[in-house]
Design a protein around this motif. Structure first.
Motif, PDB file in Angstrom:
ATOM      1  N   LEU A 131      -1.422  -5.691   1.952  1.00 27.71           N
ATOM      2  CA  LEU A 131      -2.153  -4.489   2.367  1.00 27.71           C
ATOM      3  C   LEU A 131      -1.351  -3.734   3.427  1.00 27.71           C
ATOM      4  N   PRO A 132      -0.264  -3.101   3.051  1.00 29.76           N
ATOM      5  CA  PRO A 132       0.530  -2.373   4.044  1.00 29.76           C
ATOM      6  C   PRO A 132      -0.233  -1.176   4.596  1.00 29.76           C
ATOM      7  N   GLU A 133       0.040  -0.860   5.835  1.00 27.77           N
ATOM      8  CA  GLU A 133      -0.586   0.305   6.454  1.00 27.77           C
ATOM      9  C   GLU A 133      -0.030   1.568   5.810  1.00 27.77           C
ATOM     10  N   PRO A 134      -0.890   2.427   5.250  1.00 32.10           N
ATOM     11  CA  PRO A 134      -0.370   3.638   4.602  1.00 32.10           C
ATOM     12  C   PRO A 134       0.165   4.629   5.624  1.00 32.10           C
ATOM     13  N   ALA A 135       1.035   5.511   5.173  1.00 32.46           N
ATOM     14  CA  ALA A 135       1.544   6.562   6.046  1.00 32.46           C
ATOM     15  C   ALA A 135       0.397   7.485   6.458  1.00 32.46           C
ATOM     16  N   GLU A 136       0.555   8.139   7.618  1.00 28.24           N
ATOM     17  CA  GLU A 136      -0.501   9.009   8.112  1.00 28.24           C
ATOM     18  C   GLU A 136      -0.672  10.257   7.261  1.00 28.24           C
ATOM     19  N   TYR A 161      -7.280  -2.281  -0.516  1.00 29.82           N
ATOM     20  CA  TYR A 161      -7.119  -0.829  -0.592  1.00 29.82           C
ATOM     21  C   TYR A 161      -5.653  -0.537  -0.891  1.00 29.82           C
ATOM     22  N   ALA A 162      -5.400   0.626  -1.469  1.00 29.16           N
ATOM     23  CA  ALA A 162      -4.026   1.059  -1.735  1.00 29.16           C
ATOM     24  C   ALA A 162      -4.032   2.557  -1.955  1.00 29.16           C
ATOM     25  N   VAL A 163      -2.918   3.188  -1.582  1.00 28.58           N
ATOM     26  CA  VAL A 163      -2.729   4.634  -1.755  1.00 28.58           C
ATOM     27  C   VAL A 163      -1.364   4.838  -2.398  1.00 28.58           C
ATOM     28  N   GLN A 164      -1.298   5.728  -3.395  1.00 27.17           N
ATOM     29  CA  GLN A 164      -0.046   5.965  -4.097  1.00 27.17           C
ATOM     30  C   GLN A 164       0.079   7.456  -4.409  1.00 27.17           C
ATOM     31  N   GLY A 183      -7.654 -17.952  -3.233  1.00 28.07           N
ATOM     32  CA  GLY A 183      -7.842 -17.455  -4.582  1.00 28.07           C
ATOM     33  C   GLY A 183      -8.154 -15.972  -4.585  1.00 28.07           C
ATOM     34  N   ALA A 184      -8.994 -15.529  -3.642  1.00 28.56           N
ATOM     35  CA  ALA A 184      -9.315 -14.109  -3.539  1.00 28.56           C
ATOM     36  C   ALA A 184      -8.094 -13.308  -3.120  1.00 28.56           C
ATOM     37  N   VAL A 185      -7.290 -13.865  -2.201  1.00 29.27           N
ATOM     38  CA  VAL A 185      -6.078 -13.170  -1.756  1.00 29.27           C
ATOM     39  C   VAL A 185      -5.116 -12.995  -2.929  1.00 29.27           C
ATOM     40  N   ALA A 186      -4.990 -14.028  -3.766  1.00 29.74           N
ATOM     41  CA  ALA A 186      -4.118 -13.926  -4.937  1.00 29.74           C
ATOM     42  C   ALA A 186      -4.610 -12.843  -5.884  1.00 29.74           C
ATOM     43  N   ALA A 187      -5.943 -12.757  -6.076  1.00 30.38           N
ATOM     44  CA  ALA A 187      -6.493 -11.714  -6.945  1.00 30.38           C
ATOM     45  C   ALA A 187      -6.247 -10.333  -6.358  1.00 30.38           C
ATOM     46  N   VAL A 188      -6.346 -10.203  -5.031  1.00 30.99           N
ATOM     47  CA  VAL A 188      -6.058  -8.926  -4.361  1.00 30.99           C
ATOM     48  C   VAL A 188      -4.630  -8.490  -4.670  1.00 30.99           C
ATOM     49  N   ALA A 189      -3.692  -9.419  -4.557  1.00 31.91           N
ATOM     50  CA  ALA A 189      -2.285  -9.094  -4.831  1.00 31.91           C
ATOM     51  C   ALA A 189      -2.094  -8.641  -6.272  1.00 31.91           C
ATOM     52  N   VAL A 190      -2.802  -9.284  -7.208  1.00 33.63           N
ATOM     53  CA  VAL A 190      -2.695  -8.913  -8.617  1.00 33.63           C
ATOM     54  C   VAL A 190      -3.225  -7.501  -8.840  1.00 33.63           C
ATOM     55  N   VAL A 191      -4.398  -7.201  -8.286  1.00 34.73           N
ATOM     56  CA  VAL A 191      -5.013  -5.884  -8.496  1.00 34.73           C
ATOM     57  C   VAL A 191      -4.154  -4.783  -7.889  1.00 34.73           C
ATOM     58  N   ILE A 192      -3.669  -4.999  -6.659  1.00 34.92           N
ATOM     59  CA  ILE A 192      -2.867  -3.963  -6.010  1.00 34.92           C
ATOM     60  C   ILE A 192      -1.543  -3.770  -6.740  1.00 34.92           C
TER      61      ILE A 192
END
Length: 364
Positions: A131-136, A161-164, A183-192
């Motif tokens: 979950l990197p901090e997005p640019a302002e 969350y993610a912004v692209q 397990g939830a953290v791994a799923a987060v990585a997959v979704v992002i």
């Protein structure tokens, strides 16, 4: 000052007082010995001092505290003409033994602290990677994100969350993975990961949602067990086309985003047709359909997880973001999210029961 800053201030004050406590105990022991008859002993004061210093101070300070306690024990007996008295020797041996144990405890505690610090560094690195901090500012929009973990000392959980910025506009996702732990953290990585790839390649927002659906389904099958049948992720996807004052929304079983207008009006951005969460698409009736809404200049789109809308106080009253934010003058996304997080902490008394992810986008 928000809840975290106040708690940090109280902790700093407690640590400062604790550092002086061993010296205070030694002084108190000496005073106790001078004010009481010969039969009374101040050894409890002298043994407590190094034991308290052990988990709070350095090894050097702990050893010096033990030496000071031993010398104080010798001094109080010398005042009464110290000799080969069995009680006096026993008390001095007791203080010396406790001082040695305190030094050993200090080493064990310091080793545990180093391991904990290492684990925290790994957790922080994982958060920055997943979950990197997005640019302002992205694609002409002002952006801010914030993650508030329910468990103190935790950096990341099942919210995402993610912004692209893509050729089709700025695309965003906020979601909540079912379950907790790694397990939830791994799923987060997959979704992002799937979102970042699909956001660049899929022409439509519906296509992005379809890619996430397939990625989540594969992840649930891979994990097996109950997750193969009950694993899912609620998510809301948004698309802000370049040069167009609209926002397109696909909602997969997630709390609706809030649109905050510059005049203080707030309303939820709902979609006409409800859709099932990611990973449960095969149970639905048809493909995703994005809903389009006006997104005027000066307005802010707030995407959030249910950690915000389901935060409860001691009486069980939910925090209502729509009511709380109505009528307020808008600020930049960063200060807005900081204020919301502080309000939720006050509302719950610092006892949040679920993680909270916030993502705010403002059209200048």
């Amino acid at each position: 000052m928000d809840h975290g800053q106040a708690q940090e201030g109280r902790s700093a004050t407690a640590r400062t007082l604790a550092r002086f406590l061993p010296a205070l105990l030694i002084v108190s022991g000496v005073c106790y010995d001078r004010l009481t008859p010969v039969g009374y002993t101040a050894v409890p004061f002298f043994t407590a001092a190094p034991l308290i210093a052990a988990p709070l101070a350095s090894l050097r300070t702990t050893v010096l505290t033990g030496i000071a306690s031993f010398l104080a024990t010798y001094a109080v007996h010398a005042r009464f003409g110290f000799g080969p008295d069995a009680d006096a020797v026993t008390e001095m041996v007791t203080v010396a033994t406790v001082a040695a144990l305190a030094a050993g405890i200090n080493r064990i505690v310091r080793l545990g602290d180093r391991r904990l610090a290492s684990a925290r560094e790994v957790a922080e690195a994982a958060q920055r990677a997943v979950l990197p901090e997005p640019a302002e500012r992205i694609g002409g929009f002002e952006i801010a994100a914030r993650y508030e973990a329910a468990q103190e000392g935790t950096f990341i959980g099942g919210d995402l969350y993610a912004v692209q910025d893509t050729p089709f506009g700025v695309r965003l996702v906020v979601g909540d993975v079912r379950g907790k732990g790694m397990g939830a953290v791994a799923a987060v990585a997959v979704v992002i990961g799937a979102f970042r790839e699909a956001a660049e390649q899929e022409v439509t927002l519906e296509g992005v949602a379809g890619r996430l659906e397939r990625a989540m389904t594969r992840e649930c099958v891979r994990r097996g067990g109950v997750d193969a049948y009950e694993g899912f992720t609620t998510a809301v996807l948004a698309e802000l086309p370049h040069g167009d004052g609209t926002v397109r929304i696909v909602n997969r079983g997630h709390p609706p985003p809030l649109l905050l207008h510059g005049d203080g009006v707030v309303f939820p951005v709902r979609v006409p047709e409800a859709a099932l969460p990611l990973g449960m698409g095969e149970l639905g009736d048809g493909p995703d359909r994005a809903a389009e809404h006006p997104f005027p200049s000066g307005a802010t789109l707030l995407l959030h997880t249910d950690g915000l809308s389901e935060a409860r106080d001691a009486r069980g009253v939910f925090y209502d973001p729509e009511r709380r934010l109505t009528g307020r003058a808008l600020t930049a996304p960063g200060p807005l999210l900081a204020r919301i997080a502080a309000e939720v902490r006050r509302h719950t008394g610092g006892g949040m029961t679920d993680d909270m992810a916030l993502l705010a986008v403002r059209r200048p």
